[in-house]
Design a protein around this motif. Structure first.
Motif, PDB file in Angstrom:
ATOM      1  N   LEU A 164      30.328  42.256  36.757  1.00  0.00           N
ATOM      2  CA  LEU A 164      31.608  43.277  35.795  1.00  0.00           C
ATOM      3  C   LEU A 164      30.658  43.438  34.579  1.00  0.00           C
ATOM      4  O   LEU A 164      31.276  44.944  34.684  1.00  0.00           O
ATOM      5  N   SER A 165      29.424  43.404  33.934  1.00  0.00           N
ATOM      6  CA  SER A 165      28.918  43.857  33.197  1.00  0.00           C
ATOM      7  C   SER A 165      27.789  45.080  33.742  1.00  0.00           C
ATOM      8  O   SER A 165      27.166  45.800  32.511  1.00  0.00           O
ATOM      9  N   GLY A 166      27.768  44.622  34.569  1.00  0.00           N
ATOM     10  CA  GLY A 166      26.530  45.869  35.643  1.00  0.00           C
ATOM     11  C   GLY A 166      27.402  46.799  36.543  1.00  0.00           C
ATOM     12  O   GLY A 166      27.793  47.782  35.743  1.00  0.00           O
ATOM     13  N   VAL A 167      27.385  46.688  37.206  1.00  0.00           N
ATOM     14  CA  VAL A 167      28.262  47.735  38.517  1.00  0.00           C
ATOM     15  C   VAL A 167      29.743  48.337  37.734  1.00  0.00           C
ATOM     16  O   VAL A 167      29.898  49.018  38.165  1.00  0.00           O
ATOM     17  N   GLY A 168      30.405  46.919  37.911  1.00  0.00           N
ATOM     18  CA  GLY A 168      31.871  47.370  37.127  1.00  0.00           C
ATOM     19  C   GLY A 168      31.829  48.356  35.898  1.00  0.00           C
ATOM     20  O   GLY A 168      32.786  49.113  36.042  1.00  0.00           O
ATOM     21  N   ASP A 169      31.272  47.642  34.643  1.00  0.00           N
ATOM     22  CA  ASP A 169      31.616  48.894  33.638  1.00  0.00           C
ATOM     23  C   ASP A 169      30.869  50.399  34.034  1.00  0.00           C
ATOM     24  O   ASP A 169      31.512  51.068  33.099  1.00  0.00           O
ATOM     25  N   LEU A 170      29.995  50.278  34.577  1.00  0.00           N
ATOM     26  CA  LEU A 170      29.071  51.280  34.882  1.00  0.00           C
ATOM     27  C   LEU A 170      30.787  52.217  35.825  1.00  0.00           C
ATOM     28  O   LEU A 170      30.585  53.536  35.290  1.00  0.00           O
TER      29      LEU A 170
END
Length: 345
Positions: free
Chosen positions: A250-256
């Motif tokens: 979530l904090s990687g590709v999700g937020d991106l």
């Protein structure tokens, strides 16, 4: 199969430091979850208006705030007897506000932050800044709250999932229970470094995604930028000791994804206007809110050069922001780089 029974949480006292859009949206979630919430800011007139009208029109127009949300200008009063303190202030304000907090606290609260960036000059993550300024004997653990989220959508109860990260997983679970409800779901993670790095660096890539749109390029270019941007974020994070799997979450590709594809994103809007030929000064003067990706680009570029980490997209965006390179020329320069394997890390 892993399954955890959800437990109801008794009412907690929480101080939210920062009365902008994200701070207000998170405070609204907490009040709706039955907690005693005080929101603090540095604009007394704004806070008085919030108490009088139960609205925050400069940041979340048309959103009615719960009457139980108390806006307080005096920091000592705002943090009196609290169980947790949530920082939702701009990156540059984290250290000075933390210094003020130390003088105001009368309890030993859990410290949570939902800000996204690296500190200019020191290049430190925000949990590191908080740990420096708030001695361990005056607080409990520090928790990072981050993931794909727009204040505008959370404020209307749209479905959102984000991450609670802490070295102590039990404290991450406390924050998970504090915030989770029928529309706002929290997952836990022990990789604080990865969660903070993903949160900070996605803003850089979002500026690039906005510029791609402003220049008139299509979905292929956007997908290329986001994919190679994720590789760059992961490379940087792993070099600093983060778990590479965090950047698939979530904090990687999700937020991106959410930051690179939405007009709600200030960073995307900044990039879009750069692509249309506007100057950075002109954009920031009219934005009305902090564009965290601008300062984060500087901090990350400096640290990457110091550690000899290859960051071609970040360096290119830095050239546009700080060296006066035109956005279209910057894209052309990226496309002319030496050919290489996709799997080179």
């Amino acid at each position: 199969m892993y399954q955890k029974v959800r437990k109801e949480m008794e009412q907690k006292k929480v101080a939210v430091l920062g009365a902008g859009s994200w701070g207000t949206a998170l405070a609204k979630v907490l009040v709706e979850n039955g907690h005693d919430v005080r929101i603090w800011g540095n604009n007394e007139q704004q806070l008085e208006e919030m108490n009088r009208t139960h609205q925050n029109p400069n940041y979340l127009p048309d959103i009615h705030l719960p009457e139980g949300l108390k806006a307080i200008f005096d920091l000592k009063e705002a943090v009196k007897d609290v169980d947790a303190v949530l920082f939702v202030v701009p990156t540059k304000a984290i250290r000075p506000v933390a210094k003020q907090l130390v003088e105001a606290m009368n309890t030993k609260p859990i410290i949570i932050h939902a800000s996204k960036g690296l500190e200019l000059g020191t290049h430190k993550r925000l949990s590191e800044v908080l740990a420096e300024e708030i001695p361990a004997n005056l607080r409990q653990e520090i928790v990072v709250l981050s993931g794909p989220s727009h204040a505008e959508e959370v404020a209307v109860g749209d479905i959102t999932t984000i991450t609670s990260a802490c070295d102590n997983i039990e404290t991450a679970e406390f924050v998970q229970r504090l915030f989770t409800n029928h529309y706002f779901r929290i997952y836990t993670n022990a990789d604080v470094k990865g969660v903070e790095i993903g949160a900070a660096l996605k803003n850089i890539i979002a500026i690039g995604a906005g510029a791609i749109h402003g220049l008139g390029y299509g979905d292929d270019a956007k997908a290329a930028l986001m994919t190679r941007g994720l590789a760059e974020i992961t490379r940087f994070g792993v070099a600093l000791g983060a778990d590479p799997l965090t950047f698939m979450g979530l904090s990687g590709v999700g937020d991106l994804i959410v930051t690179c594809t939405s007009v709600h994103s200030r960073n995307w809007r900044c990039g879009n206007q750069l692509g249309q030929g506007k100057s950075l000064d002109e954009i920031l003067d009219h934005m009305g809110m902090i564009v965290e990706g601008v300062s984060t680009t500087k901090a990350v570029t400096e640290l990457a050069q110091q550690l000899k980490i290859s960051m071609p997209i970040t360096e290119t965006i830095y050239d546009v922001l700080y060296n006066g390179v035109e956005a279209r020329t910057a894209v052309e320069n990226l496309m002319k780089r030496d050919m290489r394997s996709e799997n080179e890390f």
